[in-house]
Design a protein around this motif. Structure first.
Motif, short mmCIF file in Angstrom:
data_model
loop_
_atom_site.label_atom_id
_atom_site.label_comp_id
_atom_site.label_asym_id
_atom_site.label_seq_id
_atom_site.Cartn_x
_atom_site.Cartn_y
_atom_site.Cartn_z
N TRP A 1 9.04 48.27 24.04
CA TRP A 1 9.93 48.75 22.97
C TRP A 1 10.26 50.22 23.16
CZ3 TRP A 1 12.06 45.00 20.42
CH2 TRP A 1 11.36 43.82 20.16
N TRP A 2 9.26 50.98 23.60
CA TRP A 2 9.47 52.42 23.74
C TRP A 2 8.87 52.86 25.06
CZ3 TRP A 2 12.13 55.63 20.50
CH2 TRP A 2 12.04 56.99 20.79
N THR A 3 9.66 53.53 25.89
CA THR A 3 9.09 54.07 27.12
C THR A 3 9.17 55.58 27.07
OG1 THR A 3 11.22 53.92 28.20
CG2 THR A 3 9.70 52.08 28.54
N ASN A 4 8.32 56.20 27.88
CA ASN A 4 8.28 57.66 27.88
C ASN A 4 9.41 58.18 28.76
OD1 ASN A 4 7.50 60.24 27.50
ND2 ASN A 4 5.88 60.19 29.04
N ASP A 5 10.62 58.09 28.24
CA ASP A 5 11.79 58.46 29.00
C ASP A 5 12.45 59.68 28.36
OD1 ASP A 5 13.61 57.21 31.16
OD2 ASP A 5 14.98 57.81 29.56
N PRO A 6 12.92 60.66 29.17
CA PRO A 6 13.48 61.87 28.57
C PRO A 6 14.61 61.58 27.59
CG PRO A 6 13.84 61.81 30.95
CD PRO A 6 12.87 60.75 30.64
N LYS A 7 15.43 60.58 27.91
CA LYS A 7 16.57 60.29 27.03
C LYS A 7 16.08 59.82 25.65
CE LYS A 7 21.23 59.38 27.71
NZ LYS A 7 22.20 59.82 28.68
N LEU A 8 15.09 58.94 25.65
CA LEU A 8 14.56 58.44 24.38
C LEU A 8 13.89 59.55 23.59
CD1 LEU A 8 14.73 55.80 26.23
CD2 LEU A 8 13.03 54.90 24.69
N ASN A 9 13.07 60.33 24.32
CA ASN A 9 12.36 61.40 23.63
C ASN A 9 13.32 62.42 23.03
OD1 ASN A 9 9.93 60.26 24.21
ND2 ASN A 9 9.60 61.45 26.05
N SER A 10 14.38 62.75 23.80
CA SER A 10 15.36 63.72 23.29
C SER A 10 15.96 63.23 22.00
CB SER A 10 16.49 63.92 24.29
OG SER A 10 16.01 64.23 25.54
N VAL A 11 16.31 61.93 21.96
CA VAL A 11 16.95 61.42 20.75
C VAL A 11 15.98 61.44 19.57
CG1 VAL A 11 17.86 59.34 19.73
CG2 VAL A 11 18.71 60.11 21.91
N ALA A 12 14.70 61.13 19.85
CA ALA A 12 13.71 61.18 18.77
C ALA A 12 13.59 62.59 18.22
CB ALA A 12 12.36 60.70 19.29
N ILE A 13 13.59 63.58 19.12
CA ILE A 13 13.52 64.98 18.67
C ILE A 13 14.77 65.34 17.87
CG2 ILE A 13 13.40 67.36 19.42
CD1 ILE A 13 12.07 66.14 22.02
N GLY A 14 15.92 64.84 18.38
CA GLY A 14 17.16 65.10 17.67
C GLY A 14 17.12 64.59 16.24
N LEU A 15 16.55 63.38 16.07
CA LEU A 15 16.43 62.83 14.72
C LEU A 15 15.54 63.73 13.86
CD1 LEU A 15 16.15 58.98 15.15
CD2 LEU A 15 17.95 60.29 14.08
N LEU A 16 14.45 64.24 14.46
CA LEU A 16 13.57 65.15 13.71
C LEU A 16 14.35 66.39 13.26
CD1 LEU A 16 10.16 65.22 15.59
CD2 LEU A 16 10.70 64.22 13.39
N ILE A 17 15.17 66.94 14.18
CA ILE A 17 15.96 68.13 13.84
C ILE A 17 16.83 67.85 12.62
CG2 ILE A 17 17.82 69.64 14.63
CD1 ILE A 17 16.72 69.49 17.41
N TYR A 18 17.48 66.65 12.62
CA TYR A 18 18.38 66.37 11.51
C TYR A 18 17.65 65.95 10.24
CZ TYR A 18 22.69 67.35 13.81
OH TYR A 18 23.71 68.02 14.40
N LEU A 19 16.44 65.40 10.37
CA LEU A 19 15.67 65.12 9.15
C LEU A 19 15.25 66.43 8.50
CD1 LEU A 19 13.51 62.06 10.22
CD2 LEU A 19 15.49 62.12 8.72
N ALA A 20 14.98 67.44 9.34
CA ALA A 20 14.66 68.76 8.80
C ALA A 20 15.84 69.33 8.03
CB ALA A 20 14.24 69.71 9.92
N TYR A 21 17.06 68.96 8.45
CA TYR A 21 18.27 69.37 7.72
C TYR A 21 18.20 68.89 6.27
CZ TYR A 21 23.19 68.88 6.28
OH TYR A 21 24.37 68.90 5.59
N GLY A 22 17.75 67.63 6.11
CA GLY A 22 17.59 67.10 4.75
C GLY A 22 16.58 67.90 3.95
N LEU A 23 15.53 68.33 4.63
CA LEU A 23 14.49 69.11 3.96
C LEU A 23 15.04 70.46 3.50
CD1 LEU A 23 11.38 68.62 3.53
CD2 LEU A 23 11.10 70.41 5.23
N VAL A 24 15.85 71.09 4.39
CA VAL A 24 16.45 72.37 4.02
C VAL A 24 17.27 72.20 2.75
CG1 VAL A 24 18.12 74.14 4.70
CG2 VAL A 24 16.56 73.22 6.38
N ARG A 25 18.05 71.13 2.71
CA ARG A 25 18.90 70.92 1.54
C ARG A 25 18.09 70.73 0.27
NH1 ARG A 25 24.29 70.29 2.40
NH2 ARG A 25 24.62 69.62 0.27
#
Lengths: 222, 224
Positions: free
Chosen positions: B107-131
């Protein structure tokens, strides 16, 4: 004009730090105790630790210290004094001076850190000048990114939590590039073969600094 | 006639979506070992990312508009685009994960593309927190729009530059062929390009509904 304002503000930051030395002492003590805790918990005989672990651990220590050191950039001075700065200097001067000053602090901390770290944990680095260069680029990048994030977090109510939640995801691109470059330095690969990585890191630093300069005026106006 | 003029793109969106789903499942695809039928995921996975980037990019445009004019409407619009963008990012992650299970075996492999997207989601969830951490309306809008622009630039670096520097299993990266290598008779393009348009229009449509709801909610809270 801008250069003048930045120079005055940086001088002010250094003087403030110098007059109440506890902040910088606190950081150094934090650095030393973190490194020592790592040393004890790994029970590391010198050179016994895996080089990749050595490298990652060092960068994580630097990252946590950077978040702590830079996180207080905007909260340590009173609101009235910030209004005073707002009325006499341009916002660009404020952010650039803070980035410059934080970069100085981070360069100092990371160089002291690498000394102490290699003392207790051993030093498996093959190409030391390149490793130090990656520390230099890393300090500048950490300072630029985290100063901007600190400016954002200082506006919220619970700024300490906000600072850590905002900074960790956003610092990861920089951290990944740094780990890659410093790993090559550990393997003793020459500088000529790492131009690409260095250029990427420098470009990321410049992008973040310019972006901070453009966006910060909107935060500062409150 | 007036309604037709205003809403023709919604009809186009629906027709294109029906075409995408029909042709996506029934159309001819090249046979490849391991990939087999999963190559159809191109129409439902890759298109999610195109839509997400379109939505997040549009959101940044409205953030800049807000910072220039301080009009609270731009803030509402920008926020709505980020929210729909996040929905499409999640869908992209889910479809990608499904695909990975049947081709990579996990389901999940340690691939840079996957990890980048997961980090990206974290960045945007933090956006919700800022708001949610800012009490004042104007301050919330200003700070979160600044963060949105900052986050978008970092996110673009994260997903476009970093995965290209390291080895990756992901098609189109690290020396792996993308779909264009297999699609010799361009049959897949005939579905892929309409699919991009269809999903992007759908994202735009959903966001417009969200914006209308947000504007109404704002008006109600103003009048109270």
């Amino acid at each position: 004009m801008l250069i003048n304002e930045i120079r005055v503000l940086v001088k002010k930051e250094i003087q403030m730090e110098w007059r109440q030395k506890y902040a910088i002492h606190g950081l150094l003590l934090y650095l030393a105790s973190t490194i020592f805790v790592c040393y004890l918990s790994f029970k590391a005989k010198q050179q016994a630790i895996n080089p990749i672990t050595w490298n990652t651990l060092f960068w994580l220590i630097i990252l946590f210290i950077a978040v702590n050191a830079i996180g207080k950039s905007f909260t340590q001075e009173s609101k009235q004094r910030n209004i005073f700065y707002y009325s006499i200097v341009s916002p660009e001067a404020v952010i650039y001076s803070k980035i410059f000053y934080n970069a100085l602090v981070m360069i100092g901390i990371s160089f002291v850190g690498i000394l102490f770290y290699s003392w207790v944990m051993g030093n498996p680095v093959g190409n030391l000048p390149l490793y130090l260069l990656s520390l230099l680029l890393g300090s500048i990048g950490f300072s630029a990114t985290l100063t901007m994030v600190a400016g954002i977090a200082a506006q919220g109510e619970n700024s300490a939590t906000l600072m850590s939640v905002l900074s960790f995801p956003i610092i990861i691109p920089l951290l990944l590039l740094l780990l890659k470059l410093s790993k090559s330095a550990m393997d003793g690969i020459s500088m000529q073969e790492n131009w690409d990585e260095m250029a990427n890191l420098a470009a990321l630093d410049v992008i973040v600094i310019v972006l901070s300069g453009i966006l910060f005026p909107y935060i500062w106006r409150h | 006639m007036e309604t037709l003029k205003k809403n023709y793109w919604k009809i186009a969106c629906m027709l294109l979506l029906i075409y995408t789903i029909w042709a996506g499942f029934m159309g001819k695809v090249p046979r490849q070992a391991i990939l087999n039928e999963t190559v159809r995921n191109l129409y439902f996975h890759v298109t999610m990312w195109f839509t997400m980037i379109f939505l997040l990019g549009t959101s940044v445009y409205h953030s800049i508009q807000y910072l220039r004019k301080s009009d609270i409407k731009s803030d509402l619009i920008s926020n709505a685009y980020v929210e729909t963008g996040l929905v499409f990012a999640t869908l992209g992650l889910v479809t990608g994960s499904l695909w990975a299970k049947f081709t990579w075996g996990d389901w999940w492999t340690n691939d840079p593309k996957l990890n980048s997207v997961a980090i990206g989601l974290l960045i945007y969830l933090a956006y919700g927190l800022v708001r949610s951490s800012m009490p004042d309306e104007q301050q919330k809008a200003r700070i979160s729009n600044v963060y949105n622009i900052f986050a978008f630039v970092i996110f673009m670096i994260l997903i476009w530059i970093l995965p290209r520097m390291t080895d990756s299993l992901h098609p189109g990266n690290g020396g792996n062929p993308g779909f264009s290598k297999y699609d010799l008779d361009s049959n897949m393009r005939l579905v892929f390009y309409p699919a991009i348009i269809a999903w992007t229009l759908l994202g735009y449509w959903i966001t417009n509904l969200r914006i209308r709801i947000k504007k109404l909610a704002y008006l109600i809270s103003e009048n109270e």
